[in-house]
Design a protein around this motif. Structure first.
Motif, short mmCIF file in Angstrom:
data_model
loop_
_atom_site.label_atom_id
_atom_site.label_comp_id
_atom_site.label_asym_id
_atom_site.label_seq_id
_atom_site.Cartn_x
_atom_site.Cartn_y
_atom_site.Cartn_z
N ASP A 296 6.83 -10.50 -0.35
CA ASP A 296 5.86 -11.60 -1.02
C ASP A 296 5.75 -11.09 -2.56
O ASP A 296 5.22 -10.16 -2.80
CB ASP A 296 4.48 -11.66 -0.44
N HIS A 297 6.35 -11.95 -3.27
CA HIS A 297 6.41 -11.65 -4.79
C HIS A 297 4.85 -11.69 -5.42
O HIS A 297 4.69 -10.85 -6.33
CB HIS A 297 7.42 -12.63 -5.52
N GLY A 298 4.20 -12.59 -4.69
CA GLY A 298 2.95 -12.77 -5.37
C GLY A 298 1.90 -11.66 -4.96
O GLY A 298 0.74 -11.47 -5.48
N ARG A 299 2.35 -10.76 -4.05
CA ARG A 299 1.32 -9.75 -3.73
C ARG A 299 1.75 -8.44 -3.95
O ARG A 299 1.00 -7.50 -3.56
CB ARG A 299 1.24 -9.85 -1.94
N ARG A 300 2.85 -8.24 -4.96
CA ARG A 300 3.20 -6.88 -5.16
C ARG A 300 2.05 -6.24 -6.17
O ARG A 300 2.32 -5.01 -6.37
CB ARG A 300 4.47 -6.97 -5.64
N VAL B 190 0.76 -1.32 -0.13
CA VAL B 190 -0.05 -0.22 0.19
C VAL B 190 0.72 1.23 -0.03
O VAL B 190 0.70 2.32 -0.74
CB VAL B 190 -0.75 -0.09 1.07
N THR B 191 1.87 1.29 0.78
CA THR B 191 2.96 2.43 1.25
C THR B 191 3.62 2.67 -0.50
O THR B 191 3.70 3.73 -0.89
CB THR B 191 3.92 2.18 2.12
N ALA B 192 3.94 1.48 -0.92
CA ALA B 192 4.80 1.63 -2.35
C ALA B 192 3.70 1.82 -3.47
O ALA B 192 4.16 2.77 -4.37
CB ALA B 192 5.45 0.21 -2.71
N GLY B 193 2.34 1.67 -3.30
CA GLY B 193 1.69 2.00 -4.44
C GLY B 193 1.21 3.42 -4.25
O GLY B 193 1.20 4.16 -5.40
N VAL B 194 1.14 4.24 -2.94
CA VAL B 194 1.04 5.43 -2.91
C VAL B 194 2.06 6.33 -3.41
O VAL B 194 2.17 7.59 -4.08
CB VAL B 194 0.69 5.91 -1.53
N VAL B 195 3.39 5.83 -2.99
CA VAL B 195 4.70 6.56 -3.44
C VAL B 195 4.79 6.47 -4.90
O VAL B 195 5.33 7.43 -5.41
CB VAL B 195 5.98 5.83 -2.80
N THR B 196 4.47 5.24 -5.48
CA THR B 196 4.41 5.31 -6.88
C THR B 196 3.72 6.38 -7.51
O THR B 196 4.13 6.93 -8.77
CB THR B 196 3.98 3.73 -7.46
N ALA B 197 2.44 6.34 -7.10
CA ALA B 197 1.73 7.53 -7.81
C ALA B 197 2.22 9.03 -7.43
O ALA B 197 2.23 9.83 -8.35
CB ALA B 197 0.24 7.43 -7.44
N LEU B 198 2.69 9.34 -6.26
CA LEU B 198 3.00 10.53 -6.01
C LEU B 198 4.22 10.95 -6.90
O LEU B 198 4.51 11.86 -7.37
CB LEU B 198 3.44 10.76 -4.54
N VAL B 199 5.20 9.98 -6.93
CA VAL B 199 6.53 10.25 -7.77
C VAL B 199 6.24 10.13 -9.33
O VAL B 199 6.46 11.13 -9.74
CB VAL B 199 7.58 9.22 -7.32
N GLY B 200 5.50 9.51 -9.52
CA GLY B 200 5.03 9.32 -11.19
C GLY B 200 4.07 10.84 -11.54
O GLY B 200 4.42 11.38 -12.54
N PHE B 201 3.18 11.07 -10.74
CA PHE B 201 2.49 12.32 -11.24
C PHE B 201 3.39 13.52 -11.05
O PHE B 201 3.43 14.53 -11.88
CB PHE B 201 1.41 12.22 -10.29
N THR B 202 3.97 13.91 -9.86
CA THR B 202 4.69 15.17 -9.59
C THR B 202 5.97 15.32 -10.19
O THR B 202 6.17 16.42 -10.49
CB THR B 202 4.94 15.26 -7.95
N SER B 203 6.66 14.35 -10.69
CA SER B 203 7.85 14.24 -11.09
C SER B 203 7.72 14.79 -12.72
O SER B 203 8.77 14.89 -13.52
CB SER B 203 8.70 13.22 -11.27
N SER B 204 6.57 14.80 -13.40
CA SER B 204 6.64 14.86 -14.81
C SER B 204 5.36 15.60 -15.35
O SER B 204 5.26 15.75 -16.46
CB SER B 204 6.60 13.73 -15.67
N PHE B 205 4.46 16.00 -14.58
CA PHE B 205 3.27 16.64 -15.01
C PHE B 205 3.47 17.94 -15.49
O PHE B 205 2.78 18.30 -16.40
CB PHE B 205 2.13 16.71 -13.63
N ALA B 206 4.49 18.71 -14.87
CA ALA B 206 5.00 19.97 -15.79
C ALA B 206 5.18 19.84 -16.95
O ALA B 206 5.10 20.61 -17.96
CB ALA B 206 6.26 20.40 -14.93
N ALA C 173 6.94 -0.09 -7.78
CA ALA C 173 5.67 -0.93 -7.41
C ALA C 173 6.13 -2.32 -7.43
O ALA C 173 5.29 -3.31 -6.99
CB ALA C 173 4.12 -0.67 -8.36
N ALA C 174 7.00 -2.93 -8.43
CA ALA C 174 7.48 -4.28 -8.56
C ALA C 174 8.57 -4.70 -7.73
O ALA C 174 9.03 -5.75 -7.84
CB ALA C 174 7.73 -4.30 -9.92
N GLY C 175 9.36 -3.54 -7.05
CA GLY C 175 10.54 -3.89 -6.33
C GLY C 175 10.35 -4.46 -4.89
O GLY C 175 9.18 -4.34 -4.37
#
Length: 405
Positions: free
Chosen positions: A297-301, A22-38, A289-291
């Motif tokens: 647990d590889h199967g729950r990422r 859950v934490t990794a998913g939120v971080v993925t979205a925050l980094v992905g969105f804020t790092s390139s929306f400009a 999200a994949a690391g």
């Protein structure tokens, strides 16, 4: 009989297991969105979008790939994440407005979606894409990125008080927390914009802060098809989809290629009339999200990817407010943030383009043509760069047997 403390441990175990993904998913979205929306905003404005159309495009992109992530991750039970095409947005920023204006650009976006969809339906199209030399595709991207990556340093001369804090923040975070360097510099930029608004008394209409989709009827022109749609498709495939597959493979996952292309192609088609230029497999942010950070647990990422999709849908609500704030920015500030966001991509593109000694001359030709801003018959530099590089490569390769003889 198990003790009360043992029962409590077992009851907490599922919740604790959910914490990392859950934490990794939120971080993925925050980094992905804020790092390139400009970069996305800069690209849409460069091809003719006004403020409302840019806001609509950012919203359409975030909604389509957010929903696409939810579908693909749930269906495949793998951490498949999607994103907007950041290199594609950079291409738009360098290409400029096509003949026919914004409606022609929207028509090009629609064509890109059709091409991505056909890539999923027709394997032969994927094989054709694979024949484009990687060095030339990366050199074209590097040439497109160069003018944008010069912007922060040009802006230091024209608006040092506004831009210097942003650059300084980026440099410091690159040392101590590289992942957060661009999001942190964006926060500094937003602070600078807030101070600028307060000091100049700029009024921000409340209605412009609310997310809203705005329809644009697409038009189709040869110039936009050849000079915008084709390079945008190639850049998206070569710099996002193929690396996205490689990133997932490095963590032990086989990307569901066909369904990913169908979803991203259909999503691009759906978002195009509202200003979305292209969505694709995530590349750099896919590793979040994949690391290991998404749990042992590889199967729950896949949960991390699913959560990132939800987070992206939440962030979509902020798209209009961000575009409105950026529109009130001092001259050069948006370009500086976008340029800093693309520096890493520029470095990796140059490295890949020049890695093979035999490809360096054609790659340099491609790079210089793309960076030159050349436009012939309404067709932009990206197309001529790739065509010129392929021609030079063919000429040089064809004379090799003569040299050896």
């Amino acid at each position: 009989m198990p003790s009360a403390s043992t029962s409590a441990v077992h009851s907490r175990a599922p919740q604790e297991a959910l914490g990392p993904p859950v934490t990794a998913g939120v971080v993925t979205a925050l980094v992905g969105f804020t790092s390139s929306f400009a970069v996305v905003i800069a690209g849409l404005k460069a091809v003719g979008a006004n403020q409302a159309q840019s806001s609509s495009g950012l919203l359409a992109l975030t909604l389509t790939f957010g929903l696409g992530i939810l579908f693909l991750s749930w269906r495949s039970r793998m951490p498949v994440t999607l994103a907007w095409s950041t290199p594609g947005a950079a291409l738009l920023a360098s290409a400029g407005m096509p003949d026919g204006g914004w409606p022609a650009a929207v028509g090009a976006f629609l064509m890109v979606g059709v091409l991505i969809l056909l890539t999923g339906l027709l394997p032969v199209l994927g094989r054709i894409m694979a024949k484009i030399p990687t060095a030339l595709a990366q050199a074209m991207l590097a040439g497109v990125l160069l003018p944008l990556c010069l912007a922060p340093f040009k802006s230091l001369g024209s608006a040092p008080l506004f831009v210097a804090p942003v650059v300084l923040c980026w440099v410091l975070l690159m040392k101590f927390a590289p992942r957060w360097s661009v999001p942190a510099s964006l926060l500094v930029a937003l602070g600078v914009i807030a101070l600028h608004i307060a000091s100049t008394g700029v009024h921000l209409p409340v209605e412009s802060l609310l997310p809203m989709l705005e329809w644009t009827t697409p038009t189709f022109t040869v110039g936009a098809a050849v000079g915008l749609a084709l390079p945008l498709f190639i850049v998206t495939m070569a710099s996002q989809n193929i690396p996205g597959v490689a990133v997932l493979k490095s963590f032990g996952y086989t990307t569901p290629w066909r369904s990913s292309m169908l979803v991203t192609g259909a999503g691009t088609i759906a978002g195009a009339p509202f200003g979305g230029h292209a969505i694709n497999l995530a590349a750099l942010s896919a590793a979040l999200a994949a690391g290991e950070e998404a749990g042992k647990d590889h199967g729950r990422r896949w949960i991390a990817a699913f959560v990132s999709g939800i987070a992206y849908l939440v962030l979509a609500a902020a798209s209009a407010a961000l575009v409105t704030l950026v529109a009130a920015a001092p001259p050069g500030l948006l370009e500086a943030v976008a340029g800093l966001a693309l520096l890493g991509t520029l470095a990796s593109s140059i490295s890949s383009a020049l890695a093979a000694a035999g490809e360096r001359i054609p790659a340099c030709i491609t790079f210089l043509l793309a960076a030159s801003g050349l436009s012939i018959a309404g067709i932009g530099a990206a197309f001529w760069a790739l065509a010129g590089g392929i021609l030079v490569r063919w000429i040089l390769k064809s004379r090799e047997p003569v040299q050896k003889a």
